[in-house]
Design a protein around this motif. Structure first.
Motif, mmCIF file in Angstrom:
data_model
loop_
_atom_site.group_PDB
_atom_site.id
_atom_site.type_symbol
_atom_site.label_atom_id
_atom_site.label_comp_id
_atom_site.label_asym_id
_atom_site.label_seq_id
_atom_site.Cartn_x
_atom_site.Cartn_y
_atom_site.Cartn_z
ATOM 1 N N SER A 76 80.159 44.728 20.945
ATOM 2 C CA SER A 76 78.920 45.510 20.939
ATOM 3 C C SER A 76 79.215 46.926 21.426
ATOM 4 O O SER A 76 80.352 47.242 21.760
ATOM 5 N N ARG A 77 78.154 47.753 21.467
ATOM 6 C CA ARG A 77 78.373 49.140 21.892
ATOM 7 C C ARG A 77 78.783 49.207 23.356
ATOM 8 O O ARG A 77 79.605 50.031 23.755
ATOM 9 N N LYS A 78 78.164 48.370 24.192
ATOM 10 C CA LYS A 78 78.512 48.300 25.612
ATOM 11 C C LYS A 78 78.720 46.845 25.955
ATOM 12 O O LYS A 78 78.283 45.959 25.217
ATOM 13 N N TRP A 79 79.304 46.609 27.113
ATOM 14 C CA TRP A 79 79.483 45.214 27.527
ATOM 15 C C TRP A 79 79.476 45.133 29.052
ATOM 16 O O TRP A 79 79.588 46.152 29.750
ATOM 17 N N GLY A 80 79.366 43.922 29.552
ATOM 18 C CA GLY A 80 79.387 43.736 31.000
ATOM 19 C C GLY A 80 79.450 42.268 31.356
ATOM 20 O O GLY A 80 79.534 41.399 30.486
ATOM 21 N N VAL A 81 79.444 42.013 32.653
ATOM 22 C CA VAL A 81 79.414 40.631 33.146
ATOM 23 C C VAL A 81 78.027 40.392 33.724
ATOM 24 O O VAL A 81 77.629 41.067 34.675
ATOM 25 N N MET A 82 77.292 39.475 33.130
ATOM 26 C CA MET A 82 75.934 39.226 33.610
ATOM 27 C C MET A 82 75.923 38.246 34.774
ATOM 28 O O MET A 82 75.090 38.344 35.666
ATOM 29 N N GLU A 83 76.850 37.290 34.754
ATOM 30 C CA GLU A 83 76.908 36.311 35.844
ATOM 31 C C GLU A 83 78.349 36.237 36.322
ATOM 32 O O GLU A 83 79.221 35.759 35.595
ATOM 33 N N ASP A 139 80.232 47.939 31.831
ATOM 34 C CA ASP A 139 79.159 48.841 32.197
ATOM 35 C C ASP A 139 78.333 48.225 33.332
ATOM 36 O O ASP A 139 77.630 48.918 34.056
ATOM 37 N N LEU A 140 78.421 46.905 33.465
ATOM 38 C CA LEU A 140 77.597 46.182 34.440
ATOM 39 C C LEU A 140 78.371 44.980 34.971
ATOM 40 O O LEU A 140 79.004 44.255 34.188
ATOM 41 N N VAL A 141 78.322 44.773 36.276
ATOM 42 C CA VAL A 141 78.777 43.501 36.856
ATOM 43 C C VAL A 141 77.645 42.984 37.731
ATOM 44 O O VAL A 141 77.164 43.688 38.617
ATOM 45 N N SER A 142 77.224 41.760 37.441
ATOM 46 C CA SER A 142 76.078 41.190 38.148
ATOM 47 C C SER A 142 76.451 39.791 38.633
ATOM 48 O O SER A 142 76.999 38.998 37.873
ATOM 49 N N TRP A 143 76.190 39.522 39.889
ATOM 50 C CA TRP A 143 76.583 38.217 40.430
ATOM 51 C C TRP A 143 75.506 37.176 40.169
ATOM 52 O O TRP A 143 74.313 37.485 40.110
ATOM 53 N N PHE A 144 75.944 35.962 40.026
ATOM 54 C CA PHE A 144 75.014 34.830 39.904
ATOM 55 C C PHE A 144 75.214 33.945 41.124
ATOM 56 O O PHE A 144 76.261 33.354 41.277
ATOM 57 N N ARG A 145 74.359 33.794 41.983
ATOM 58 C CA ARG A 145 73.016 34.254 42.036
ATOM 59 C C ARG A 145 72.744 34.872 43.385
ATOM 60 O O ARG A 145 73.639 34.845 44.236
ATOM 61 N N GLY A 174 74.674 44.384 39.839
ATOM 62 C CA GLY A 174 73.400 43.684 39.860
ATOM 63 C C GLY A 174 73.538 42.264 40.363
ATOM 64 O O GLY A 174 74.608 41.827 40.800
ATOM 65 N N VAL A 175 72.420 41.558 40.260
ATOM 66 C CA VAL A 175 72.417 40.156 40.681
ATOM 67 C C VAL A 175 71.307 39.417 39.934
ATOM 68 O O VAL A 175 70.354 40.043 39.459
ATOM 69 N N CYS A 176 71.467 38.110 39.820
ATOM 70 C CA CYS A 176 70.446 37.280 39.168
ATOM 71 C C CYS A 176 69.542 36.716 40.255
ATOM 72 O O CYS A 176 70.026 36.142 41.235
ATOM 73 N N TYR A 177 68.267 36.864 40.044
ATOM 74 C CA TYR A 177 67.304 36.558 41.110
ATOM 75 C C TYR A 177 66.163 35.731 40.533
ATOM 76 O O TYR A 177 65.719 35.974 39.410
ATOM 77 N N TYR A 178 65.702 34.776 41.346
ATOM 78 C CA TYR A 178 64.634 33.869 40.895
ATOM 79 C C TYR A 178 63.493 33.912 41.902
ATOM 80 O O TYR A 178 63.385 33.026 42.754
ATOM 81 N N PRO A 179 62.629 34.936 41.828
ATOM 82 C CA PRO A 179 61.544 35.036 42.816
ATOM 83 C C PRO A 179 60.698 33.767 42.850
ATOM 84 O O PRO A 179 60.175 33.401 43.918
ATOM 85 N N GLU A 180 60.600 33.087 41.697
ATOM 86 C CA GLU A 180 59.762 31.876 41.644
ATOM 87 C C GLU A 180 60.332 30.738 42.495
ATOM 88 O O GLU A 180 59.654 29.737 42.715
ATOM 89 N N HIS A 181 61.561 30.877 42.978
ATOM 90 C CA HIS A 181 62.141 29.826 43.824
ATOM 91 C C HIS A 181 61.855 30.051 45.306
ATOM 92 O O HIS A 181 62.200 29.207 46.132
ATOM 93 N N TRP A 182 61.277 31.194 45.660
ATOM 94 C CA TRP A 182 61.156 31.555 47.074
ATOM 95 C C TRP A 182 59.734 31.973 47.407
ATOM 96 O O TRP A 182 59.022 32.473 46.541
ATOM 97 N N PRO A 183 59.343 31.811 48.686
ATOM 98 C CA PRO A 183 57.992 32.259 49.056
ATOM 99 C C PRO A 183 57.862 33.775 48.867
ATOM 100 O O PRO A 183 58.811 34.522 49.100
ATOM 101 N N GLU A 184 56.699 34.169 48.449
ATOM 102 C CA GLU A 184 56.487 35.590 48.174
ATOM 103 C C GLU A 184 56.727 36.443 49.418
ATOM 104 O O GLU A 184 57.135 37.606 49.313
ATOM 105 N N SER A 185 56.502 35.836 50.572
ATOM 106 C CA SER A 185 56.673 36.590 51.822
ATOM 107 C C SER A 185 58.122 37.058 52.010
ATOM 108 O O SER A 185 58.406 37.922 52.806
#
Ligand code: GAL
Length: 646
Positions: free
Chosen positions: A305-312, A345-351, A4-15
């Motif tokens: 916890s039951r599962k774990w991962g890297v969020m960023e 279970d998850l690896v997600s890049w920031f950003r 996955g990835v961390c995303y900030y739609p509010e930082h970019w034009p909707e287009s």
């Protein structure tokens, strides 16, 4: 294994959103974290929600086949809210209000802020709880980041008094537990007790530890309020929180049991720069990070916890360390695969894309500011391909358990008795030595089931509860207790029967004196005719149990009674390695000593090797002759990863 990835739609034009979504899907990502700092856009005016833009952002991601992790925005209360209730701010140890203008500007004990959080989380849950694209929730963001667990506000003071009253019932019990007769500190009621702040010299250490326990409980109950709402309004969705590295100010085991997925934010180069590693290590691993730092946290949070991962996951230079180098080519892939090899279970890049404005404009993303791929983009794509080759494998119980306790860390920190000494350091150094022996390690809580481990290591847990003692007695593995194990009671007193307190049930041993030693002082220990060293901490032991290694003056160092061993000093890595290697042999565990830059890890039927060093390394002698490689080959380039079938 999800990416996955961390995303900030509010930082970019909707287009731009649709293109972003398609590119993410094309890259092989499936989980996109959004929303965790967007309160001022969700609720621009008090009570007036604007979800329309966020609906469209989620729909756009869903249209590309992506699912989302929704972050609750409670790490960033908006300006109108704090102006209405400035009493919600935390107060730091210098008595300064920690105000608006960055983030995490709230006190966990503010009831009015908690009510606001319940309101915004309920509003989000009602709107998105059953949305088909919502796969997971993240509560808040990095509890404790920027040193925000402890607060000395009026709200915190009142809540602390209530917490103490619940814990002790009667102020006489508190006075006895803390030993307040010392220096005339006795209290007549709970209302007289303040947080340990502004004292002339060291505050009462039991007071300090209880304040830390209180602060940790406040974070947990703050989190629980959100968890309760989300479980109700968003059934079937997982809940996570993103923990940090090298951070121990609240009990992650406790919070991990309240959520479904313990994730953490892995910034290997930033952590190397700010952590107390030697200059030589900081130079050698400048662009790679310390070879054990990431794995230590993977193994720690897997046990939470039951599962774990890297969020960023760090994608390039960060902005927040004193020095912010770029990763060596290949390291973004290595870090990600290493997490997966440890069972993530998850690896997600920031950003997703570097942001051209505000505080983090110098922080890399998978895309550059101009939307062209940054170097990490191609490595993320490679990881997405690699995952298809390894994703059938699942993690298994390791042969070695390292017992870790947050409460134990607070006890050590409250009165270190020697500069720079704490439980985290003891645990990390032990972990490093175990990993250099090529071993997989589970880092477990003192409440864990220890049966099935061939070797259990207590890295100096100061307080040992009966449940742990029972586990140690009933498990069948070798047990190694490092110095300072069992050295305090729960309320931070010396055990009446001396250290190692309740562990005396396991062997005839009393620690009669301890000394801490300044850096560079070395005490000689002889083991099997070879001289080794103890540094920083030495103990005098009175024992009727067999002594396996002594100090040069004949005093006991390694005391062993059947499968229980105790080390009366802080061994240098080489000595600890010798002791652990011997115990592994006795426990029937195969060791595979590795090159200083290489780390191994098994996942199901695969064994991985990771090269953190700046030079190529051969796996001859590590991987069997004729091994069947799924990734890489027997020559491991810098930042190289190999995996072969066991
Ligand atoms: C984390 C935080 C993110 C971002 C990142 C930058 O601590 O959760 O929001 O600030 O660091 O490296």
């Amino acid at each position: 294994m999800r990416l996955g990835v961390c995303y900030y739609p509010e930082h970019w034009p909707e287009s731009r959103w649709a293109e972003d979504a398609q590119q993410m899907a094309g890259l092989g990502l499936s989980l996109i974290r959004i929303g965790e700092f967007a309160w001022s856009r969700f609720e621009p005016e008090p009570g007036q929600y604007d979800w329309a833009w966020f609906d469209r952002a989620i729909d756009m991601l869903a249209a590309a086949g992506l699912k989302v992790i929704l972050g609750t925005p409670t790490a960033t209360p908006p300006k109108w809210l704090v102006d209405r209730d400035p009493d919600m701010f935390a107060v730091d140890a210098q008595g300064q209000v920690r105000g608006f203008g960055s983030r995490r500007h709230y006190c966990f004990s503010s009831e009015t802020y908690r009510a606001e959080c319940r309101r915004i989380v309920t509003a989000m849950g009602e709107r998105y709880g059953e949305h088909p694209a919502v796969a997971m929730w993240q509560t808040d963001n990095e509890y404790g980041c920027h040193d925000t667990i402890e607060s000395y506000s009026g709200n915190a003071r009142r809540a602390f008094r209530r917490w103490l009253a619940r814990r002790y019932g009667d102020v006489a019990a508190l006075n006895a537990a803390w030993g307040t007769v010392f220096w005339s500190q006795e209290y007549r009621s709970f209302d007289e007790v303040d947080p340990p702040l502004g004292t002339v010299t060291e505050p009462n250490p039991s007071h300090v530890v209880d304040f830390q326990r209180f602060s940790s409980d406040q974070v947990r109950s703050f989190n629980d309020e959100q968890v309760e709402i989300l479980r109700r309004l968003s059934p079937g969705r997982e809940i996570t929180h993103n923990f940090m590295g090298g951070f121990t100010a609240f009990d992650h085991h406790a919070m991990g049991s309240d959520i479904d997925v313990a994730t953490w934010d892995s910034y290997p180069l930033g952590f190397l720069d700010i952590s107390p590693f030697s200059d030589a290590e900081k130079q050698r691993y400048l662009r790679q990070g310390h070879p054990d730092f990431q794995a230590f946290h993977h193994d720690l949070y897997r046990g939470c916890s039951r599962k774990w991962g890297v969020m960023e996951q760090q994608p390039g230079p960060v902005n927040w360390a004193p020095n912010n180098p770029a990763p060596l080519d290949g390291m973004v892939r290595l870090w990600s695969l290493e997490a997966l090899a440890h069972g993530a279970d998850l690896v997600s890049w920031f950003r997703w894309r570097q942001c051209p404005f505000a505080q983090e404009q110098m922080h890399a993303g998978l895309l550059r500011v101009d939307a062209e791929p940054a170097p990490a983009f191609a490595e993320a794509a490679e990881v997405a391909r690699d995952v298809t080759l390894i994703s059938d494998e699942t993690t298994r119980q390791a042969p070695v358990a390292l017992v870790w306790s947050y409460d134990g860390q607070w006890i050590h920190q409250a009165q270190p008795q020697g500069q720079g000494l704490d439980l985290l350091r003891q645990a990390f150094e032990t972990y490093t030595v175990l990993r250099r022996l090529g071993l997989d390690v589970d880092i477990v809580s003192p409440q864990s089931d220890l049966s099935g481990y061939a070797l259990v290591v207590l890295p100096g847990l100061p307080h040992v509860e009966h449940a742990l003692l029972d586990q140690l007695k009933s498990c069948s593995g070798q047990v190694l207790m490092l110095c300072r194990s069992g050295s305090k009671t729960q309320s931070f007193q010396l055990p009446a029967n001396l250290a190692p307190g309740p562990l005396q049930d396991l062997m005839a041993l009393k620690i009669t004196r301890v000394e801490s030693l300044r850096a560079g002082i070395k005490e000689r220990v002889d083991l099997d005719g070879q001289a080794h060293g103890v540094q920083r901490w030495r103990e005098a032991a009175e024992t009727a149990s067999p002594v396996r290694a002594c100090y040069a003056d004949g005093a006991p160092f390694w005391i062993q009674e059947s499968r229980f061993s105790y080390l009366a000093g802080w061994p240098e890595d080489e000595l600890l390695g010798r002791v652990l290697a011997d115990l592994c042999r006795e426990a029937g565990i195969t060791i595979m000593p590795v090159h200083e830059d290489v780390r191994l890890r098994s996942l199901g039927g695969l064994r991985f090797a990771f090269n953190y060093g700046p030079e190529p390394v051969s796996l001859q002698g590590t991987a069997p002759e004729g091994a069947e490689y799924v990734l890489g080959a027997s020559e491991l380039a810098p930042a190289g990863v190999a995996a072969w079938r066991i």
